[in-house]
Design a protein around this motif. Structure first.
Motif, PDB file in Angstrom:
ATOM      1  N   HIS A   1      19.504   2.505  -1.429  1.00  0.00           N
ATOM      2  CA  HIS A   1      17.593   2.499  -1.975  1.00  0.00           C
ATOM      3  C   HIS A   1      17.749   1.859  -3.270  1.00  0.00           C
ATOM      4  O   HIS A   1      18.386   1.901  -4.341  1.00  0.00           O
ATOM      5  CB  HIS A   1      17.752   4.242  -2.102  1.00  0.00           C
ATOM      6  CG  HIS A   1      18.135   5.133  -0.808  1.00  0.00           C
ATOM      7  ND1 HIS A   1      16.820   5.328   0.436  1.00  0.00           N
ATOM      8  CD2 HIS A   1      18.954   5.427   0.002  1.00  0.00           C
ATOM      9  CE1 HIS A   1      17.636   5.646   1.407  1.00  0.00           C
ATOM     10  NE2 HIS A   1      19.231   6.644   0.644  1.00  0.00           N
TER      11      HIS A   1
ATOM     12  N   VAL B   1      23.114  -0.083 -12.385  1.00  0.00           N
ATOM     13  CA  VAL B   1      21.832  -0.573 -11.749  1.00  0.00           C
ATOM     14  C   VAL B   1      22.262  -0.864 -10.372  1.00  0.00           C
ATOM     15  O   VAL B   1      21.731   0.004  -9.490  1.00  0.00           O
ATOM     16  CB  VAL B   1      20.446   0.538 -12.552  1.00  0.00           C
ATOM     17  CG1 VAL B   1      20.027   0.889 -11.545  1.00  0.00           C
ATOM     18  CG2 VAL B   1      20.812   1.266 -13.682  1.00  0.00           C
TER      19      VAL B   1
ATOM     20  N   THR C   1      13.034  -1.835  -6.805  1.00  0.00           N
ATOM     21  CA  THR C   1      13.011  -1.307  -8.824  1.00  0.00           C
ATOM     22  C   THR C   1      14.977  -1.496  -9.307  1.00  0.00           C
ATOM     23  O   THR C   1      14.166  -2.248 -10.949  1.00  0.00           O
ATOM     24  CB  THR C   1      13.978   0.679  -9.074  1.00  0.00           C
ATOM     25  OG1 THR C   1      12.374   1.282  -8.428  1.00  0.00           O
ATOM     26  CG2 THR C   1      13.138   1.035 -10.465  1.00  0.00           C
TER      27      THR C   1
ATOM     28  N   PRO D   1      23.814   5.541 -15.593  1.00  0.00           N
ATOM     29  CA  PRO D   1      22.885   5.072 -14.396  1.00  0.00           C
ATOM     30  C   PRO D   1      22.454   6.464 -13.758  1.00  0.00           C
ATOM     31  O   PRO D   1      23.779   7.272 -13.911  1.00  0.00           O
ATOM     32  CB  PRO D   1      23.353   4.292 -13.935  1.00  0.00           C
ATOM     33  CG  PRO D   1      24.484   3.777 -14.725  1.00  0.00           C
ATOM     34  CD  PRO D   1      25.552   4.223 -15.856  1.00  0.00           C
ATOM     35  N   PRO D   2      21.112   6.557 -13.071  1.00  0.00           N
ATOM     36  CA  PRO D   2      20.811   8.035 -12.066  1.00  0.00           C
ATOM     37  C   PRO D   2      21.945   7.921 -11.476  1.00  0.00           C
ATOM     38  O   PRO D   2      22.246   6.362 -10.945  1.00  0.00           O
ATOM     39  CB  PRO D   2      19.285   7.631 -11.970  1.00  0.00           C
ATOM     40  CG  PRO D   2      19.213   6.365 -12.426  1.00  0.00           C
ATOM     41  CD  PRO D   2      19.817   5.408 -13.778  1.00  0.00           C
ATOM     42  N   HIS D   3      22.295   8.729 -10.603  1.00  0.00           N
ATOM     43  CA  HIS D   3      22.706   9.083  -9.381  1.00  0.00           C
ATOM     44  C   HIS D   3      21.427   8.693  -8.620  1.00  0.00           C
ATOM     45  O   HIS D   3      22.711   7.806  -7.004  1.00  0.00           O
ATOM     46  CB  HIS D   3      23.951  10.380  -9.791  1.00  0.00           C
ATOM     47  CG  HIS D   3      25.406   9.165 -10.105  1.00  0.00           C
ATOM     48  ND1 HIS D   3      26.205   8.302 -10.235  1.00  0.00           N
ATOM     49  CD2 HIS D   3      25.547   9.935 -11.663  1.00  0.00           C
ATOM     50  CE1 HIS D   3      27.060   8.658 -11.326  1.00  0.00           C
ATOM     51  NE2 HIS D   3      26.341   8.712 -11.761  1.00  0.00           N
TER      52      HIS D   3
ATOM     53  N   LEU E   1      14.738   5.745  -8.416  1.00  0.00           N
ATOM     54  CA  LEU E   1      15.374   4.773  -9.464  1.00  0.00           C
ATOM     55  C   LEU E   1      14.030   5.249 -10.037  1.00  0.00           C
ATOM     56  O   LEU E   1      15.033   5.025 -11.265  1.00  0.00           O
ATOM     57  CB  LEU E   1      15.429   3.928  -8.436  1.00  0.00           C
ATOM     58  CG  LEU E   1      16.493   2.912  -9.369  1.00  0.00           C
ATOM     59  CD1 LEU E   1      17.538   4.140  -9.986  1.00  0.00           C
ATOM     60  CD2 LEU E   1      17.509   1.715  -9.142  1.00  0.00           C
ATOM     61  N   LEU E   2      12.871   4.999  -9.889  1.00  0.00           N
ATOM     62  CA  LEU E   2      11.688   4.450 -11.161  1.00  0.00           C
ATOM     63  C   LEU E   2      11.710   5.742 -12.102  1.00  0.00           C
ATOM     64  O   LEU E   2      11.456   5.715 -12.771  1.00  0.00           O
ATOM     65  CB  LEU E   2      10.938   4.031 -10.648  1.00  0.00           C
ATOM     66  CG  LEU E   2      10.069   3.819 -11.295  1.00  0.00           C
ATOM     67  CD1 LEU E   2      10.230   2.636 -12.136  1.00  0.00           C
ATOM     68  CD2 LEU E   2       8.218   3.310 -10.624  1.00  0.00           C
TER      69      LEU E   2
ATOM     70  N   GLU F   1      24.400   0.212  -8.041  1.00  0.00           N
ATOM     71  CA  GLU F   1      24.560   1.580  -7.537  1.00  0.00           C
ATOM     72  C   GLU F   1      23.574   1.639  -6.425  1.00  0.00           C
ATOM     73  O   GLU F   1      23.709   2.481  -5.439  1.00  0.00           O
ATOM     74  CB  GLU F   1      24.170   2.221  -8.244  1.00  0.00           C
ATOM     75  CG  GLU F   1      23.754   4.089  -7.945  1.00  0.00           C
ATOM     76  CD  GLU F   1      25.026   4.969  -8.584  1.00  0.00           C
ATOM     77  OE1 GLU F   1      26.007   3.999  -9.465  1.00  0.00           O
ATOM     78  OE2 GLU F   1      24.631   6.136  -8.446  1.00  0.00           O
TER      79      GLU F   1
ATOM     80  N   PHE G   1      23.857  -2.250 -18.493  1.00  0.00           N
ATOM     81  CA  PHE G   1      23.424  -1.060 -18.039  1.00  0.00           C
ATOM     82  C   PHE G   1      22.954  -1.109 -16.626  1.00  0.00           C
ATOM     83  O   PHE G   1      22.530  -1.008 -15.255  1.00  0.00           O
ATOM     84  CB  PHE G   1      22.332   0.046 -18.398  1.00  0.00           C
ATOM     85  CG  PHE G   1      21.871   0.719 -18.257  1.00  0.00           C
ATOM     86  CD1 PHE G   1      22.178   2.253 -17.466  1.00  0.00           C
ATOM     87  CD2 PHE G   1      20.475   0.050 -18.161  1.00  0.00           C
ATOM     88  CE1 PHE G   1      21.567   3.055 -17.725  1.00  0.00           C
ATOM     89  CE2 PHE G   1      19.415   1.401 -17.791  1.00  0.00           C
ATOM     90  CZ  PHE G   1      19.880   2.769 -16.727  1.00  0.00           C
TER      91      PHE G   1
ATOM     92  N   THR H   1      18.971   7.358  -6.107  1.00  0.00           N
ATOM     93  CA  THR H   1      18.698   6.066  -6.333  1.00  0.00           C
ATOM     94  C   THR H   1      17.885   6.427  -5.315  1.00  0.00           C
ATOM     95  O   THR H   1      16.850   5.147  -5.136  1.00  0.00           O
ATOM     96  CB  THR H   1      19.688   4.908  -6.071  1.00  0.00           C
ATOM     97  OG1 THR H   1      20.061   5.346  -4.303  1.00  0.00           O
ATOM     98  CG2 THR H   1      20.919   4.844  -6.163  1.00  0.00           C
ATOM     99  N   ARG H   2      17.580   7.552  -4.444  1.00  0.00           N
ATOM    100  CA  ARG H   2      16.261   7.841  -3.662  1.00  0.00           C
ATOM    101  C   ARG H   2      14.336   6.824  -4.870  1.00  0.00           C
ATOM    102  O   ARG H   2      13.780   7.180  -4.256  1.00  0.00           O
ATOM    103  CB  ARG H   2      16.516   8.936  -3.245  1.00  0.00           C
ATOM    104  CG  ARG H   2      17.032   8.619  -1.569  1.00  0.00           C
ATOM    105  CD  ARG H   2      17.340   9.603  -1.304  1.00  0.00           C
ATOM    106  NE  ARG H   2      17.982  10.073  -0.314  1.00  0.00           N
ATOM    107  CZ  ARG H   2      18.469   9.187   1.370  1.00  0.00           C
ATOM    108  NH1 ARG H   2      17.492   8.681   0.873  1.00  0.00           N
ATOM    109  NH2 ARG H   2      19.318   9.602   1.778  1.00  0.00           N
TER     110      ARG H   2
END
Lengths: 203, 203, 203, 203
Positions: free
Chosen positions: C100, C91, C104, D22-24, D29-30, C94, C87, D26-27
């Motif tokens: 961006h 991240v 993080t 994973p979140p798409h 991301l946190l 990506e 994972f 990324t702007r």
């Protein structure tokens, strides 16, 4: 080779779960989970069948003394078919969920099962010619018993595939009956097992 | 180390199936399944090749007495390449299905195969210098036979990759021929194997 | 426990490839494959690091005589962190691909690495108190050498994570240097290894 | 059979990570990583529980001398349930993330846990009837201690499932307490372990 095969079978059986996709609409989660029943059915049937394949793979290779290149090749084909089953299970679940293509899906699934039975029969026949690759500890009665068991699978799964081409649900029922039959020994086998057990205790 | 490598190889070979995505349109399921033929092709070719890699990995490490840090490092690179193959297979299938980018895809796939051959040759050469890391039981004829086998793979797969850059289907055909050649021993090898077998029986 | 840990590590290392998604536009496949470079980078860095973890896990447990419940618990935390790395790698890839969130992502990746180092240090410290759980064959010099190695990892990876929070590319460079340092032994270690090897030959 | 079970458990535990997507975007991301907290929670709870299952599976089968067909069948059901847990964990995470369907999700997860406890109890009861399948080395006090441990799990997980149907967060808390209880031995057990350890040293 047996350890490697065990690994592939263990992975294939566990990958089956990836084909059950969680419902995205969590507002009606219970309903969403309920509509996934074909995925659960495909999961259970394929899992129990691969479990059977694993047990029979061990029974077969316990009696094969050494594996030559032909056995290695046939075993690789067997593993290729087993590793393909998560795809077949996924197609089966999708067809029953959508209500279309069930015939095709059952025939695909059944053909993958049938090919497994064919490969088991070919490996056992090849290893048993003049008892070339068999261990010394197995007597001819046991060789014949295993052969009979493998031939029955050949006929049973072919029947299920053909019936599934006509009536999909019937095909799935035949596969389920196959699994139950192989897991629950018939009376004769139980008696035989008890005999072996008693003899073992007398030693 | 061999058990860990076996694990990685078993997982990589089984993950190949995840790249075959079930068709979503189940109304024309048979047609949908048929259009997936490049996925089946990539699955079969890559599966049989990883099967070969597994067998040759065992042949090689059966003769390596101990693995120092360099062997461990090279073996990790080898595993990294093997674990990458499901991605390469997926790209290959997608390119042939879409009808674009086949050259690039075959070169990617071939390069991953070729890198495997390079690593096999480097590990075998490194272990064999002054027979430092080899077992005592292997004679120099067998060392040379394995070296020859590994060098042939190097040339064959490089040829396939170059031809694939010109004519993608030809590249795939060369890879397929490679797999068939390695699974089906040539006459000489069969005779040698028979000799070994007979000698084994006389003991 | 070691076999189970090996299994989890082998699976986690092989699952890394699933995070590299094949490009869907096959018309410009070469371009599409090229833009995936952050995925390849994350794959290689994480793969080599897990390979290191595997090797060090064996070095550590070769010297631990028996695992009590606390070791079992700490080892489960270790495996949970290793299994999380696909994972973190995903991240990381990506973030660098999108341009961006790299800070993080590097901090997430580095924290997962750092936690591994913490757990290695805690397990080794716990097993080494009064040599309670250590084997008799390891002398105190070797215990100290392993402790030093694990403490260095703790500092190195923490440094990489902090630097990555400031300048993401620098963090990745520090992690890469860490992997290279641990794979390629420094001169002293080579001499030590040679000594051991010579002594081994004299026996 | 134990090696095969270990394989399936190792794979199921490692597949858990695939459910954390994973979140798409990324702007932010946190922020994206933070909103995944239900996935991390489901990952940790399910991972630690499968870790427990693995340890208890070994404790149980260390004392089972031989596995007949019924044990094999029950163990396959057990593995089928374990392999299903990544799906249950995924549903749990999705429900808590979306803020809907948490009751259903906790009950699904709890039922899968409870079924594990049922199968453990059934296998142990079946193997223990007249001590038919148990090893000779285990005394009746230990058999009773394991039985008690398994029965407690049965009650505890059922309680968690029922409470989760009323108040989802409470159900998850009960499952977490269960894991902590089983990992951290109570005072009595520690004393017993110390006794065993001392006796071992005196030998």
């Amino acid at each position: 080779m047996v350890a490697f095969s065990d690994g592939v079978i263990a992975i294939a059986i566990t990958l089956l779960v990836l084909e059950i996709r969680p419902p995205h609409d969590t507002r009606h989660l219970l309903h969403g989970l309920a509509t996934l029943w074909p995925s659960y059915l495909a999961y259970v049937v394929t899992f129990m069948l691969i479990g059977q394949v694993w047990a029979n793979h061990h029974i077969m290779f316990d009696h094969i003394r050494s594996a030559d290149r032909v056995v290695l090749f046939l075993n690789t084909l067997l593993l290729m078919d087993i590793a393909f089953l998560p795809f077949a299970a996924s197609v089966l679940a999708e067809a029953f969920r959508e209500g279309h293509g069930q015939r095709t899906a059952v025939v695909l699934h059944g053909t993958a099962f049938e090919l497994l039975a064919v490969l088991f029969n070919v490996i056992w026949w090849y290893a048993g010619r003049d008892r070339r690759l068999l261990t010394d500890t197995i007597d001819s009665t046991s060789v014949a018993a295993i052969s009979r068991r493998f031939r029955l699978a050949l006929v049973w799964l072919a029947t299920g595939t053909v019936l599934g081409a006509l009536l999909p649900a019937l095909g799935v029922a035949v596969f389920t009956a196959f699994i139950l039959y192989y897991w629950f020994p018939i009376a004769g086998e139980i008696r035989a097992a008890k005999c072996r057990h008693d003899r073992g205790n007398q030693k």
